[in-house]
Design a protein around this motif. Structure first.
Motif, PDB file in Angstrom:
ATOM      1  N   GLN A  50      -2.928   8.776   4.671  1.00 29.40           N
ATOM      2  CA  GLN A  50      -2.799   9.624   5.859  1.00 29.40           C
ATOM      3  C   GLN A  50      -2.755   8.781   7.141  1.00 29.40           C
ATOM      4  N   ASP A  51      -3.538   7.729   7.187  1.00 31.20           N
ATOM      5  CA  ASP A  51      -3.558   6.857   8.370  1.00 31.20           C
ATOM      6  C   ASP A  51      -2.194   6.223   8.625  1.00 31.20           C
ATOM      7  N   VAL A  52      -1.610   5.648   7.591  1.00 30.05           N
ATOM      8  CA  VAL A  52      -0.350   4.935   7.801  1.00 30.05           C
ATOM      9  C   VAL A  52       0.814   5.911   8.018  1.00 30.05           C
ATOM     10  N   LYS A  53       0.664   7.132   7.519  1.00 29.57           N
ATOM     11  CA  LYS A  53       1.696   8.142   7.758  1.00 29.57           C
ATOM     12  C   LYS A  53       1.836   8.426   9.252  1.00 29.57           C
ATOM     13  N   LYS A  54       0.728   8.347   9.961  1.00 28.53           N
ATOM     14  CA  LYS A  54       0.734   8.644  11.400  1.00 28.53           C
ATOM     15  C   LYS A  54       1.537   7.609  12.194  1.00 28.53           C
ATOM     16  N   VAL A  55       1.763   6.432  11.623  1.00 28.64           N
ATOM     17  CA  VAL A  55       2.562   5.418  12.327  1.00 28.64           C
ATOM     18  C   VAL A  55       3.955   5.299  11.720  1.00 28.64           C
ATOM     19  N   GLY A  56       4.281   6.212  10.788  1.00 26.67           N
ATOM     20  CA  GLY A  56       5.638   6.254  10.263  1.00 26.67           C
ATOM     21  C   GLY A  56       5.856   5.559   8.944  1.00 26.67           C
ATOM     22  N   ILE A  57       4.771   5.261   8.208  1.00 28.66           N
ATOM     23  CA  ILE A  57       4.904   4.614   6.904  1.00 28.66           C
ATOM     24  C   ILE A  57       4.628   5.636   5.807  1.00 28.66           C
ATOM     25  N   ASP A  58       5.595   5.842   4.938  1.00 25.61           N
ATOM     26  CA  ASP A  58       5.434   6.729   3.789  1.00 25.61           C
ATOM     27  C   ASP A  58       4.855   5.900   2.643  1.00 25.61           C
ATOM     28  N   LEU A  59       3.600   6.166   2.304  1.00 27.50           N
ATOM     29  CA  LEU A  59       2.893   5.361   1.298  1.00 27.50           C
ATOM     30  C   LEU A  59       2.805   6.135  -0.011  1.00 27.50           C
ATOM     31  N   ASP A  60       3.452   5.623  -1.029  1.00 29.71           N
ATOM     32  CA  ASP A  60       3.407   6.220  -2.358  1.00 29.71           C
ATOM     33  C   ASP A  60       2.195   5.643  -3.088  1.00 29.71           C
ATOM     34  N   VAL A  61       1.155   6.459  -3.242  1.00 29.32           N
ATOM     35  CA  VAL A  61      -0.089   6.005  -3.868  1.00 29.32           C
ATOM     36  C   VAL A  61      -0.114   6.465  -5.315  1.00 29.32           C
ATOM     37  N   ARG A  62      -0.299   5.513  -6.215  1.00 27.05           N
ATOM     38  CA  ARG A  62      -0.360   5.855  -7.634  1.00 27.05           C
ATOM     39  C   ARG A  62      -1.595   5.224  -8.266  1.00 27.05           C
ATOM     40  N   SER A  63      -2.269   6.043  -9.092  1.00 34.74           N
ATOM     41  CA  SER A  63      -3.512   5.576  -9.716  1.00 34.74           C
ATOM     42  C   SER A  63      -3.294   5.278 -11.189  1.00 34.74           C
ATOM     43  N   TYR A  64      -3.983   4.241 -11.673  1.00 33.86           N
ATOM     44  CA  TYR A  64      -3.852   3.772 -13.047  1.00 33.86           C
ATOM     45  C   TYR A  64      -5.244   3.513 -13.625  1.00 33.86           C
ATOM     46  N   GLU A  65      -5.339   3.603 -14.936  1.00 36.01           N
ATOM     47  CA  GLU A  65      -6.546   3.113 -15.589  1.00 36.01           C
ATOM     48  C   GLU A  65      -6.712   1.649 -15.213  1.00 36.01           C
ATOM     49  N   PHE A  66      -7.968   1.209 -15.111  1.00 38.43           N
ATOM     50  CA  PHE A  66      -8.225  -0.111 -14.542  1.00 38.43           C
ATOM     51  C   PHE A  66      -7.484  -1.218 -15.284  1.00 38.43           C
ATOM     52  N   ALA A  67      -7.466  -1.163 -16.604  1.00 39.86           N
ATOM     53  CA  ALA A  67      -6.818  -2.239 -17.372  1.00 39.86           C
ATOM     54  C   ALA A  67      -5.341  -2.359 -17.009  1.00 39.86           C
ATOM     55  N   THR A  68      -4.678  -1.219 -16.831  1.00 39.80           N
ATOM     56  CA  THR A  68      -3.258  -1.231 -16.465  1.00 39.80           C
ATOM     57  C   THR A  68      -3.067  -1.763 -15.054  1.00 39.80           C
ATOM     58  N   LEU A  69      -3.904  -1.291 -14.141  1.00 35.73           N
ATOM     59  CA  LEU A  69      -3.830  -1.771 -12.759  1.00 35.73           C
ATOM     60  C   LEU A  69      -4.040  -3.280 -12.696  1.00 35.73           C
ATOM     61  N   TYR A  70      -5.062  -3.756 -13.377  1.00 34.97           N
ATOM     62  CA  TYR A  70      -5.403  -5.176 -13.319  1.00 34.97           C
ATOM     63  C   TYR A  70      -4.281  -6.031 -13.907  1.00 34.97           C
ATOM     64  N   ALA A  71      -3.666  -5.551 -14.997  1.00 35.94           N
ATOM     65  CA  ALA A  71      -2.557  -6.292 -15.595  1.00 35.94           C
ATOM     66  C   ALA A  71      -1.391  -6.397 -14.623  1.00 35.94           C
ATOM     67  N   ASP A  72      -1.098  -5.313 -13.896  1.00 36.38           N
ATOM     68  CA  ASP A  72      -0.017  -5.349 -12.905  1.00 36.38           C
ATOM     69  C   ASP A  72      -0.334  -6.309 -11.768  1.00 36.38           C
ATOM     70  N   VAL A  73      -1.590  -6.329 -11.348  1.00 39.60           N
ATOM     71  CA  VAL A  73      -1.987  -7.223 -10.261  1.00 39.60           C
ATOM     72  C   VAL A  73      -1.821  -8.677 -10.693  1.00 39.60           C
ATOM     73  N   LEU A  74      -2.244  -8.989 -11.916  1.00 39.24           N
ATOM     74  CA  LEU A  74      -2.120 -10.361 -12.410  1.00 39.24           C
ATOM     75  C   LEU A  74      -0.663 -10.794 -12.507  1.00 39.24           C
ATOM     76  N   LYS A  75       0.220  -9.856 -12.827  1.00 39.40           N
ATOM     77  CA  LYS A  75       1.636 -10.173 -12.966  1.00 39.40           C
ATOM     78  C   LYS A  75       2.379 -10.144 -11.625  1.00 39.40           C
ATOM     79  N   GLY A  76       1.701  -9.735 -10.546  1.00 32.09           N
ATOM     80  CA  GLY A  76       2.360  -9.631  -9.258  1.00 32.09           C
ATOM     81  C   GLY A  76       3.251  -8.405  -9.163  1.00 32.09           C
ATOM     82  N   ASN A  77       3.009  -7.425 -10.033  1.00 26.46           N
ATOM     83  CA  ASN A  77       3.824  -6.215 -10.073  1.00 26.46           C
ATOM     84  C   ASN A  77       3.233  -5.167  -9.130  1.00 26.46           C
ATOM     85  N   PHE A  78       3.360  -5.400  -7.834  1.00 26.63           N
ATOM     86  CA  PHE A  78       2.819  -4.490  -6.826  1.00 26.63           C
ATOM     87  C   PHE A  78       3.396  -4.848  -5.468  1.00 26.63           C
TER      88      PHE A  78
END
Length: 520
Positions: free
Chosen positions: A383-411
């Motif tokens: 909501q904060d960044v929307k006020k300055v014109g940024i459309d932020l697509d927020v997606r939630s993942y189980e931690f193991a999936t999120l962490y694997a993406d972070v390690l791979k630079g997939n973000f």
């Protein structure tokens, strides 16, 4: 994978979404927890989230294991409240030259089986980490250690492969008995304030006070770590009195509800856990520092602290906590300034395509875990960044999936927390260009030759004053580059029954304070 749709209500009422008061009252009536009076003993029962993975401190790296290690074992060196290295089992230590550290042990310290601690125990403990056949998640910290030698029964020499100014913090490690084998995982023997009694997986770990502890017998008769995975049940058992204390394992909303209970008291202390937004510095949009700064100015961190964290945090400056001797607060910090964020986006070429219309200046994606608080926090950021014109697509993942993406630079963007930051060497492990995965934690692929040079100089420096100078300069450059957007430092919180006295949390919120706790 679930999208999050934010709203302004997330900030105003986010902390009410847990409905903790209703849940506590409902569960109390269902389980009949308000009618029983527990027996009073000198044993302190502490609720924890999970069973320990290993009671061998060379191996167990999960939070519950590490908490128990501080009760059963003593550390060769320790950390004070300013996260400086001080004496533990070592009576003294010195850096003989760039590659040699000499440690002198206290005499007369006994293991729980009665034998005296000597240099052989220290040599065995630390040699494990450089043994190619020994498997441990801690081995990476000892990459510069060449060998460990017993000079005499109470003196140990650590020989490094190369100069490493932060090496002494790696001696903040429990010492195990010489020759300890796999049995240490489930039946530990240490020199600490408590002796091991029993371990029932997914139920409890029971310890009894060590009457021969060299620093004096604990103020209580023992400690029981009771495994309660569900937060509401942890709170209910605390109200009931079947547990005496919960440390850092209750959400701000539950703590807010328990604060109204006359049967409990709450102790707080500044913590070292650090929440942040990580940025992919290779991304075509985010490699522009003006865009990163626009994000930083758009996010209202104080509102997150006040409303979502219920004040149990403080806005963060950088990865090093204020308690650290190397912390420098005189660095660039974001304020909440949407107008400045808009100006930076304009300067970077991201103009508003339709004035007051719905079209955004740009679109970005943020990956988060499925944790309820993290999802609420992401909704606020969205909501904060929307006020300055940024459309932020927020997606939630189980931690193991999120962490694997972070390690791979997939973000593009992600949110995580660093837990228990105590050593300024974290600046190297997170921001040095040679520490990109799999070698280190520079997951956003941040590169700044000046930062590398300063961190290298700090590693090679022989005095704390020089190390502080180099680390301060590195912190200033990193803050200006903004490879992370700092959110908050966690406030440590212990909620305990009123009959519990002597609670004093350390910055890292370990369990060493329990030996000073009494129950009346």
């Amino acid at each position: 994978m679930k999208p999050i749709h934010g709203s302004t209500e997330a900030r105003k009422h986010g902390s009410r979404l847990f409905k903790c008061s209703v849940l506590l009252c409902f569960c109390a009536s269902v389980y009949g927890l308000g009618c029983q009076t527990p027996p009073k003993t000198g044993v302190v029962t502490v609720a924890v989230l999970s069973s320990p993975n290993s009671l061998d401190p060379r191996i167990g790296s999960d939070e519950t294991s590490q908490r128990i290690h501080t009760l059963i074992y003593d550390y060769l060196l320790a950390l004070d409240d300013n996260l400086r290295v001080v004496g533990g089992l070592a009576e003294s230590w010195e850096q003989a030259d760039a590659l040699n550290y000499i440690v002198r042990l206290r005499k007369g310290v006994k293991f729980h089986d009665g034998h005296e601690l000597t240099a052989d125990d220290v040599v065995y403990t630390f040699s494990s980490f450089i043994d190619p056949d020994f498997v441990s998640p801690r081995k990476g910290a000892y990459r510069t250690l060449d060998r460990v030698e017993a000079v005499d029964p109470y003196t140990v020499r650590f020989v490094l492969k190369e100069p490493f100014g932060s090496f002494p913090i790696n001696l903040v490690m429990p010492v195990v008995p010489n020759g300890a084998g796999p049995d240490l995982r489930d039946r530990p023997i240490g020199t600490g304030p408590y002796r091991f009694v029993s371990f029932a997986v997914d139920d409890n770990v029971t310890l009894t006070a060590n009457p021969d502890y060299y620093r004096g017998r604990p103020a209580n008769d023992g400690v029981v770590l009771k495994v309660i995975p569900d937060e509401i049940m942890r709170a209910l058992e605390l109200r009931k009195g079947t547990v005496d204390m919960v440390v850092n394992d209750l959400s701000p909303d539950v703590i807010h509800q328990l604060a109204e209970e006359k049967s409990v008291t709450i102790a707080e202390s500044p913590g070292t856990d650090y929440a942040y937004v990580g940025i992919n510095m290779r991304d075509a949009v985010l490699k522009d520092r003006r865009v990163r700064h626009a994000l930083g100015y758009a996010i209202d961190r104080q509102a997150i602290v006040d409303f979502l964290r219920r004040g149990l945090a403080r806005p963060a400056v950088g990865i090093l906590p204020p308690a650290s001797w190397a912390f420098d607060e005189n660095v660039f910090q974001f304020t909440h300034d949407p107008a400045k964020a808009i100006a930076l986006l304009e300067e970077a070429g991201y103009r508003d395509p339709d004035g007051e219309g719905p079209q955004p200046r740009l679109r970005l994606s943020l990956k988060v875990s499925t944790n309820e608080f993290i999802r609420l926090q992401a909704a606020v950021i969205q909501q904060d960044v929307k006020k300055v014109g940024i459309d932020l697509d927020v997606r939630s993942y189980e931690f193991a999936t999120l962490y694997a993406d972070v390690l791979k630079g997939n973000f593009q963007l992600f949110t995580l927390q660093w837990v228990g930051v105590s050593d300024p060497d974290m600046l190297r492990r997170v921001f040095h260009s040679k520490q990109m995965p799999p070698n280190g934690f520079n997951r956003g692929h941040y590169q700044n030759p000046d930062v590398d040079r300063l961190i290298d100089a700090a590693m090679a420096a022989s005095t704390e004053a020089d190390r502080r100078k180099y680390y301060s300069e590195a912190q200033r450059l990193v803050a200006e580059d903004a490879p992370y957007i700092s959110l908050w430092y966690k406030t440590n919180v212990a909620v305990s029954r009123t009959e519990i006295e002597g609670v004093k949390l350390t910055p890292s919120a370990d369990f060493t304070f329990l030996r000073e706790v009494s129950k009346h």
